[in-house]
Design an enzyme around this catalytic site. Structure first.
Site, PDB file in Angstrom:
ATOM      1  N   GLU A 103       0.719  -0.709  -0.013  1.00 53.88           N
ATOM      2  CA  GLU A 103      -0.057   0.358   0.476  1.00 53.88           C
ATOM      3  C   GLU A 103       0.646   1.459   0.030  1.00 53.88           C
ATOM      4  O   GLU A 103       1.632   1.400   1.013  1.00 53.88           O
ATOM      5  CB  GLU A 103      -0.984   0.096   1.420  1.00 53.88           C
ATOM      6  N   LYS A 298      -7.932  -1.730  11.092  1.00 52.95           N
ATOM      7  CA  LYS A 298      -6.678  -2.140   9.825  1.00 52.95           C
ATOM      8  C   LYS A 298      -5.980  -1.387   9.092  1.00 52.95           C
ATOM      9  O   LYS A 298      -5.059  -1.696   9.097  1.00 52.95           O
ATOM     10  CB  LYS A 298      -7.987  -1.340   8.539  1.00 52.95           C
ATOM     11  N   HIS A 411      -2.695  10.203   0.442  1.00 51.72           N
ATOM     12  CA  HIS A 411      -2.699   9.246  -0.375  1.00 51.72           C
ATOM     13  C   HIS A 411      -2.017   9.024  -1.657  1.00 51.72           C
ATOM     14  O   HIS A 411      -1.496   8.500  -2.173  1.00 51.72           O
ATOM     15  CB  HIS A 411      -3.733   8.771   0.378  1.00 51.72           C
TER      16      HIS A 411
HETATM   17  C1  MEV Z   1      -6.228   2.638   4.778  1.00 51.16           C
HETATM   18  O1  MEV Z   1      -4.841   1.996   5.204  1.00 51.16           O
HETATM   19  C2  MEV Z   1      -5.921   2.797   6.070  1.00 51.16           C
HETATM   20  C3  MEV Z   1      -7.039   3.819   6.915  1.00 51.16           C
HETATM   21  O2  MEV Z   1      -8.110   3.691   6.426  1.00 51.16           O
HETATM   22  C4  MEV Z   1      -7.553   3.368   8.999  1.00 51.16           C
HETATM   23  C5  MEV Z   1      -7.791   4.327   9.083  1.00 51.16           C
HETATM   24  O3  MEV Z   1      -9.577   4.489   8.566  1.00 51.16           O
HETATM   25  O4  MEV Z   1      -8.168   4.965  10.340  1.00 51.16           O
HETATM   26  C6  MEV Z   1      -6.411   5.340   6.546  1.00 51.16           C
END
Ligand code: MEV
Length: 468
Positions: A103, A298, A411
């Site tokens: 990722e 996650k 991101h």
């Molecule tokens: C993405 O891999 C992880 C997130 O969705 C975690 C979160 O929302 O705290 C950004």
């Protein structure tokens, strides 16, 4: 009549089709034969499929053979990037943490959080306990009091009868801690357990625990057969299975950070007090709302799994155990928590982590050995601390973005390279695009428009892929 069957019974035709791909003795074929079979059976361009697989082979044959032999039917290697996140300070010591993950934003987020907290005293991590669990699940059709008396009389035999298995572990300070008889008959008729706890020191301990449990099961059956106080039916204990548990609620590590609220100031768009409040509310939401808690956790696992994979540990076991732990109070909830007390912001996570730094892949996989050496050859306890810190750092990074700029800004910046690769951008185009998107919002269509514009202005840059 064959064709008639095909027309009137489609399921028959389907079965025949499926059968055509069935193969006996596949594992006995050579690697080349396996590849040839798979390429011819499943690919429209078999030669290209073979070339692709071979492009991923290592030129060092010994190294390739080592990887081939990790599992059955290996046809090639499957790469994951190995990144490093520097500037972690954990219990006053500096670490560069290895992360194997696909990722885009994970390593960057970890490195950013590491730097942020290094200036504020670093991370603290404490191992709360390291106890592991294994169970022999069995059926006993008889009097529970007699079973209890039998267990009390037999308990020492489980320890004595496993001495050959436990002596090395005992020399390292580990071994079997205790064995309990558990009555589970209110949930399932005649169901009982030997519930055993173990200390496995620097090894994850799966093989050790499972070997002990299988020996317990043998002893249990033999001793019951010879136990005179049992009625004939009671003597035939039926062992269903003997296996360790990946739920390790007493093998837990805590990672935390703290600083005065005013030190949380980093960007002018939000005051430290407001940031702390929003951050804590975001965590409260994950504590009470399972839909949010799963995504929140996650994010923690983005950091945890990446280090687990890089250090050759079993990420499926860790995932299963961590999520069970997140639901330990009867409702799935946040693994991390935060508070402000007397002006001090504290943010922490408790994670159940059964890890090893000796045995298994840790002594076999050259990159795993590299990663462990980079971490200073940690003990299992130290690795638990490092992994938990990686999880906390990742959670901090995600929550900081979510409660301020939103997650997509950072991101998508990290994802830009993937988009540019999909668009077939060359190095010069990538360089210009990265510069352009420092000040513009990244999206797939914005990147495609930008590359088209670049190529219109300079058609010599047009790549074939892009035209298709
Ligand atoms: C993405 O891999 C992880 C997130 O969705 C975690 C979160 O929302 O705290 C950004």
């Amino acid at each position: 009549m064959h064709w008639l069957k095909r027309i009137f019974a489609p399921h028959y035709y389907f079965k025949q089709l499926k059968m055509s791909k069935a193969i006996a003795g596949f594992s006995k074929l050579t690697k080349e034969q396996k590849i040839e079979w798979i390429a011819n059976e499943y690919f429209s361009a078999p030669k290209d499929a073979v070339t692709l697989l071979k492009n991923y082979w290592n030129t060092d044959e010994t190294l390739q053979k080592l990887h081939d032999e990790f599992i059955e039917n290996t046809i090639t290697n499957f790469y994951l990037p190995l990144g490093i996140a520097p500037n972690f300070v954990i219990n006053g010591r500096e670490y560069t943490i290895p992360m194997a993950v696909e990722e885009s934003s994970v390593v960057a987020a970890a490195a950013k959080a590491a730097k942020f907290w290094a200036k504020r005293g670093g991370f603290k991590a404490t191992v709360i306990d390291t106890e592991k669990i294994g169970q022999v699940h069995f059926l006993f059709n008889g009097d529970f009091d007699r079973l209890t008396t039998f267990f009390a009389a037999t308990k020492s035999k489980f320890f004595e009868g496993t001495q050959d298995l436990t002596k090395n572990m005992q020399a390292r300070g580990g071994g079997i801690l205790d064995i309990e008889l558990r009555d589970k008959t209110t949930d399932l008729a005649n169901y009982f357990q030997l519930h055993a706890t173990f200390e496995t020191k620097d090894s994850m301990g799966a093989n050790f625990i499972n070997s002990c449990l299988e020996r317990f099961s043998k002893i249990l059956k033999e001793e019951a057969l010879n136990y005179e106080a049992f009625a004939e039916d009671e003597k035939n204990i039926q062992v269903i299975m003997s296996i360790l548990s990946n739920y390790v609620p007493n093998c837990v590590v805590r990672a935390e950070v703290s600083c005065p609220v005013e030190d949380l100031q980093e960007d002018a768009s939000i005051s430290p007090k407001e940031f702390a409040e929003k951050f804590i509310t975001a965590i409260k939401i994950a504590e009470i709302e399972p839909f949010r808690a799963v995504t929140h956790n996650k994010g923690i696992m983005n950091g945890v799994d990446a280090v687990i994979v890089a250090t050759g540990n079993d990420f499926r076991a860790v995932e299963a155990g961590v999520h069970a732990y997140a639901a330990k109070d009867g409702k799935y909830s946040s693994l991390s928590h935060a508070k402000v007390e007397d002006g001090i912001f504290t943010f922490w996570v408790d994670l159940p982590l059964a890890l090893g730094t000796v045995g298994g892949l840790t002594t076999l996989h050259p990159l795993v050995k590299f990663c462990l050496e980079m971490l200073g050859k940690p003990s299992a306890k130290e690795l638990m601390q490092i992994v938990a810190v990686a999880g906390l750092a990742q959670n901090f990074g995600a929550l900081r973005s979510l409660t301020t700029t939103g997650i997509q800004q950072g991101h998508m910046k990290m994802h830009l390279m993937n988009i540019l690769n999909q668009l077939g951008a060359n190095d010069a185009e990538k360089k210009q695009a990265i510069k352009h998107f420092e000040k513009n919002t990244v999206s797939h269509s914005a990147a495609a428009d930008y590359i088209t514009e670049l190529r219109t202005n300079d058609p010599s840059r047009i790549e074939e892929d892009f035209l298709q």
